[in-house]
Scaffold this motif. Structure first.
Motif, PDB file in Angstrom:
ATOM      1  N   PRO B  18       0.817  -1.207   0.000  1.00 34.94           N
ATOM      2  CA  PRO B  18       0.000   0.000   0.000  1.00 34.94           C
ATOM      3  C   PRO B  18       0.854   1.262   0.000  1.00 34.94           C
ATOM      4  O   PRO B  18       1.851   1.336   0.724  1.00 34.94           O
ATOM      5  CB  PRO B  18      -0.801  -0.100   1.299  1.00 34.94           C
ATOM      6  CG  PRO B  18      -0.791  -1.525   1.661  1.00 34.94           C
ATOM      7  CD  PRO B  18       0.460  -2.098   1.109  1.00 34.94           C
ATOM      8  N   GLY B  19       0.493   2.229  -0.821  1.00 34.67           N
ATOM      9  CA  GLY B  19       1.213   3.491  -0.863  1.00 34.67           C
ATOM     10  C   GLY B  19       2.406   3.484  -1.789  1.00 34.67           C
ATOM     11  O   GLY B  19       3.125   4.475  -1.897  1.00 34.67           O
ATOM     12  N   GLN B  20       2.628   2.385  -2.484  1.00 36.53           N
ATOM     13  CA  GLN B  20       3.770   2.323  -3.401  1.00 36.53           C
ATOM     14  C   GLN B  20       3.412   2.989  -4.721  1.00 36.53           C
ATOM     15  O   GLN B  20       2.342   2.753  -5.280  1.00 36.53           O
ATOM     16  CB  GLN B  20       4.162   0.866  -3.630  1.00 36.53           C
ATOM     17  CG  GLN B  20       5.455   0.720  -4.409  1.00 36.53           C
ATOM     18  CD  GLN B  20       5.925  -0.731  -4.458  1.00 36.53           C
ATOM     19  OE1 GLN B  20       5.583  -1.537  -3.583  1.00 36.53           O
ATOM     20  NE2 GLN B  20       6.687  -1.062  -5.460  1.00 36.53           N
ATOM     21  N   TYR B  41      -0.821   5.472  -7.193  1.00 32.70           N
ATOM     22  CA  TYR B  41      -0.286   4.631  -6.127  1.00 32.70           C
ATOM     23  C   TYR B  41      -1.182   3.416  -5.931  1.00 32.70           C
ATOM     24  O   TYR B  41      -2.375   3.468  -6.211  1.00 32.70           O
ATOM     25  CB  TYR B  41      -0.235   5.415  -4.820  1.00 32.70           C
ATOM     26  CG  TYR B  41       0.690   6.591  -4.836  1.00 32.70           C
ATOM     27  CD1 TYR B  41       2.038   6.443  -4.522  1.00 32.70           C
ATOM     28  CD2 TYR B  41       0.226   7.862  -5.157  1.00 32.70           C
ATOM     29  CE1 TYR B  41       2.892   7.528  -4.527  1.00 32.70           C
ATOM     30  CE2 TYR B  41       1.078   8.955  -5.169  1.00 32.70           C
ATOM     31  CZ  TYR B  41       2.411   8.787  -4.853  1.00 32.70           C
ATOM     32  OH  TYR B  41       3.249   9.841  -4.851  1.00 32.70           O
TER      33      TYR B  41
END
Lengths: 242, 237
Positions: B18-20, B41
């Motif tokens: 998550p958040g990549q 993202y």
């Protein structure tokens, strides 16, 4: 065990600049993270941070009970932080006390900004944090583990939440306080943040620090969070490696 | 030609957290991604699928959120004067109104709903109405819908359902053809396996578990085919 002291030692940092557990001033304790340790939970994680041992289980999004707790526009995030009776040198009376109720609340609020709760209205996401062994800094370790347990449960997130503490011991700024430093040091500053955008989701302070000392603590904490973030990502990917 | 294209798409698959960051915002957004400051993202643990036009993350784990038209497998939980309450293994409980379970029901029969469909019975139903935070309404009117009285229930993570079905049903077709069993897959991750003999049922159970475990790896369909072949030969002996 030698540095689990009942009386205040004369010095918390020796003349070589080493701390009671042999670390340097800006050194983290070793962190071991494992994802998916519990089969019955939707997501879970186990963390060993120095001698802290914590297990986190995430259930949900699931039906909310009691029904009147349901929120019409978002999921309700519920956290329970609890310490095992055998987690401290002296037996801890089991069950929620003032401290664990407060920690449950601050951990919940540290995790909440990272989640897209509005995707699951009228449901509950439950996070259970069980501290098996504690050695100072359990709240930051709990947040670190809880955020990857949430990711493991497949809950949509803006980012992972990494957390770390800094503080002032024997007049020096140190990173990642252990229990003796926490107890006999001068100040303690736990921080949780979403490293991608450097957004802080938890900041607490206990003790006294000058503004310069505070700024330095904040800076080393943020750097440490970036390192912890990498450990978290590695642990998550590790679970699915072939 | 088609096969070639598929292969290149598969190779780009990478596990994201998550958040990549996946790519700048010059592509259409698929599921499980979000935009912030002009970048796309990932919002979940999953496998990225990027092609020239679209970015998408295939989740590795999820819960079932009902959406219109889904075929699901549920268990009757309760009977009310006008409907059945169905557990569809989701955060939202489903309702099956009488009118959508039986057409042309006599008045006297409506008074005895608990005799028509009993608590604990397994239903294959379709989601007729679903929406944001709404308890879904099911229907039994349609092809291959209704009660199921025989077979074994297997629960899998709903995120793995597309893999168990396979591309255009390739995986499920292999399973059904090779074993001759009836396999009904609910979008909610509940699977009914109905075979003549128990050995084959157990074999399908084992294979579904394997698919669930290795859903994110390459060449799974071929491996499953091989394993199935081997085991079936043993069964016959």
């Amino acid at each position: 065990m030698s540095y689990l002291l009942k009386e205040k030692p004369k010095k918390l940092i020796n003349e070589n600049g080493l701390r009671l557990d042999g670390r340097k001033r800006l050194e983290l304790r070793p962190i071991k993270l494992k994802v998916g340790t519990l089969k019955n939970a939707n997501g879970s994680a186990y963390i060993e941070w120095g001698r802290n041992k914590i297990i986190v289980a995430v259930y949900g999004p699931r039906e909310i009970h009691p029904k009147h707790m349901a929120l019409p526009t978002e999921a309700r995030l519920r956290c329970r932080y609890s310490m095992a009776a055998f987690s401290t040198p002296e037996r801890k009376r089991p069950g929620p006390d003032r401290r664990s109720i407060e920690l449950s609340k601050v951990i919940k609020e540290a995790l909440k900004p990272a989640l897209f709760l509005e995707r699951f209205p009228k449901t509950a996401i439950d996070v259970f944090i069980e501290v098996l062994e504690s050695e100072g800094g359990t709240r930051v370790a709990s947040i670190t583990a809880a955020s990857i347990a949430l990711a493991d449960a497949g809950i949509p997130m803006r980012d992972l939440v990494a957390a770390c503490a800094a503080g002032k011991v024997d007049g020096q700024i140190v990173l990642d306080l252990n229990s003796a430093e926490d107890m006999y040091g001068e100040a303690d500053l736990p921080i949780a943040m979403m490293p991608r955008k450097k957004e802080i989701t938890l900041i607490q302070m206990d003790g006294k620090m000058s503004i310069d000392e505070f700024n330095e603590s904040l800076k080393i904490c943020i750097d440490a969070c970036d390192k912890i973030y990498e450990v978290q990502r590695k642990a998550l990917i590790e679970k699915f490696k072939v | 030609m088609k096969n070639k294209k598929r292969k290149t798409e598969m190779e780009i698959r990478e596990i994201v957290t998550p958040g990549q960051k996946i790519s700048p915002r010059n592509k259409r957004m698929g599921d499980n991604v979000f935009v912030e400051e002009g970048n796309i993202y990932s919002e979940r643990m999953g496998l990225v699928e990027v092609n020239e036009k679209r970015v998408e993350v295939i989740p590795l784990s999820s819960v079932y959120i009902p959406s219109q038209g889904d075929i699901i497998v549920g268990v009757v939980q309760d009977v009310t004067p006008t409907s059945w309450v169905v557990n569809i293994f989701s955060p939202y409980t489903a309702y099956l109104p009488v009118s959508r379970a039986f057409q042309n029901l006599r008045e006297s029969e409506k008074l005895e709903l608990n005799k028509k469909i009993r608590v604990g019975e397994v239903l294959v139903a379709q989601v007729e109405i679903a929406g944001y935070g709404i308890n879904p309404i099911l229907t039994l009117i349609g092809k291959r819908l209704g009660r199921k009285r025989k077979g074994r229930l297997i629960f899998v993570n709903p995120a793995k359902v597309p893999r168990i079905i396979g591309k255009k049903g390739s995986m499920i077709n292999i399973l059904m053809k090779e074993t001759g069993c009836e396999v009904i897959i609910g979008k909610n991750g509940v699977i009914i396996v109905n075979c003549e003999d128990e050995e084959k049922e157990a074999l399908i159970h084992e294979i579904i578990r394997k698919i669930e475990r290795e859903s994110h790896t390459k060449g799974l369909t071929n491996r499953v085919e091989k394993l199935l072949d081997e085991k079936l030969r043993k069964c016959k002996k």
